[in-house]
Scaffold this active site. Sequence first.
Site, short mmCIF file in Angstrom:
data_model
loop_
_atom_site.label_atom_id
_atom_site.label_comp_id
_atom_site.label_asym_id
_atom_site.label_seq_id
_atom_site.Cartn_x
_atom_site.Cartn_y
_atom_site.Cartn_z
N ASP A 97 0.84 -1.18 0.00
CA ASP A 97 0.00 0.00 0.00
C ASP A 97 0.89 1.24 0.00
OD1 ASP A 97 -2.54 1.48 0.50
OD2 ASP A 97 -3.20 -0.48 1.26
N ASP A 199 -3.27 4.45 -2.31
CA ASP A 199 -4.37 4.96 -1.50
C ASP A 199 -4.82 6.35 -1.97
OD1 ASP A 199 -5.89 4.37 1.03
OD2 ASP A 199 -5.04 6.31 1.60
N GLU A 255 -6.43 3.72 -6.19
CA GLU A 255 -7.73 3.83 -5.52
C GLU A 255 -8.30 5.18 -5.92
OE1 GLU A 255 -9.92 3.52 -1.20
OE2 GLU A 255 -8.21 4.82 -1.50
N HIS A 328 -11.28 -3.61 3.16
CA HIS A 328 -11.24 -3.30 4.59
C HIS A 328 -12.06 -2.06 4.95
CE1 HIS A 328 -8.43 -0.76 2.55
NE2 HIS A 328 -8.35 0.01 3.63
N ASP A 329 -12.66 -1.40 3.97
CA ASP A 329 -13.47 -0.21 4.23
C ASP A 329 -14.97 -0.46 4.07
OD1 ASP A 329 -11.19 1.42 4.56
OD2 ASP A 329 -11.13 1.94 2.42
#
Length: 562
Positions: A97, A199, A255, A328-329
């Site tokens: 990430d 991200d 993202e 994970h969100d």
Amino acid sequence: MGCALKNGIVYQIYPKSFCDSNGDGIGDIEGIISKLDYIKELGADAIWVSPMYPSPGYDNGYDISDYESIDPSYGSMRDFERLIEEVHARSMRLIIDLVVNHSSDEHPWFLEAKSDRNSPKRDYYIWKEAKESGAAPNNWGALFGGSAWTFEEASKQYYLGLFSSKQPDLNWANPQLRQEVYAMMRRWLDMGVDGFRMDVISLIAKPADMEDGEIGQNGFHDPRTRAAANPKMNEYIKEMRSEVFEGREVITIGEASGTSLEGALILAAQDGSQLDMVFQFEHMDIDGGETFKWNDCAISISKLKNVMAKWQQGMHGKAHNALFWNNHDQPRMVSRLGNEGSLREASAKMLAACLHMLEGTVFIYQGEELGMTSMKFDSVEQLRDSESINAFEKYTSSGEISKSDMLRFISLKSRDCARSPMQWSSEYNAGFSSGMPWMDINQNYSEINAQEQLSRDDSVFSFYKELIKLRKKYDVIKNGEFELYMPGDENVFAYFRKNEDSILYVCCNFSRNEIDFSVPEEFRNKAAVLLKNYENSTYTESGKLAPFETVIMLSHNVSGGE
Ligand code: TEU
Ligand code: CA
């Protein structure tokens, strides 16, 4: 791009909740290494690990205080090097990430920047004078609550944090800052890392004008769409390409929160000028409402289909999509659109079929392959996610939402729903840890766990393996054109994928009821069923779909195929 990934499968690990090797309650690198064979068995081509850098942990690692090291709770740099070796030894790639829209407010750059207006690091962040009244420079809000501006006492200016005051935004307009980021990226690549999941890369260039904007339901303006529309971002990405990726094979996944289809066509264009692929979020935000996501609105299936169709058709032949139902969100999709009771496995398989037969690179979030359900919360003490905790405070203290409703909404929509530890076995703590887990474990682990699923060839895990094999086998899944079948139907999401020699038909009943749904003309009698989730399906003869039934069929046009 990383060609193998164009039609590949990426397995996402949320390291804190994956596997704890030393009993401190926190997942770690050693734990990941011990499960690589499991991920390989599933059929993944690559692994994306959420951040493992040193962090104060306000946002579970998405607030980084040192971009060049590994947080000791996960292990050492030596452990990380071993992880790279072990992943490569299994012919998989490792994607890390990259969180460079913001750093932690405890990063040395920020500590230096905030204490001294004349420090060269000052301009690594975004500072503005207060208004004459002393108020914040504009009405922008932070995603995790409150204003996007925080007043810094020592130097008497406000700094920008689009997510929270613990995550000050980096100033990409500063060329030195950009060079620091590129150098850091090169060092990870030199170590053997294969790529980056970037991200909120869509937000690195801030809105060209820093003016007030329209106020949303939280009392602030959300500047993210405006930021994502700033073409400066594309310039930075191109610069990153030439400074970092030139001459190397690097997997790049953006993202793209807030990015429109038009924006994604540029950012993930097939000409390779920017990124390999992007995550878009339109299909995740269908059930938003007056109070952001804190409600119990249902997802309309016809809306969902149309959003998926828009991205499938809009990107086809031009740009590359990253496909996902979970991360994970997001709360777990099987709880959101499927069923947690007796139809859990059927619905988990149906959802998987629906996603895996689309065009793009498929991302599987840890536990999804088991049909793991959303964690539920009866008290605010069980929560770990700052966004959820802040929202609970905000809406319950204003009286807008009652405490019990808010806990219900959190159990439906919170990011913590998907962050409970991975369920490995029916043993102590689901086999996740021998100690006290950092977050509660879903008590359904005695029933839902990897060990049990690996022992059965009709498990959700086995179904994922079948889907992955299909993707590797049929070109039409890689490159076929997408077309909805019966677009107006509220219960069934059915579509075709067509190329020169075959037509794939994917039929997914999103309802818990039996539904009459006519088999398309060209699939009556002659088509082969590639995969289904009901052993005794009668769909092809009766046109009746069982609850959450899915059927995948292939028909050869002329001479192609097998
Ligand atoms: O998320 C960015 C993002 O815009 C959303 O997914 C957001 O977290 C969600 O809608 C809030 O409900 C990324 C990371 O995936 C997330 O974990 C981080 O918190 C965030 O950026 C900040 O780094
Ligand atoms: Ca540990």
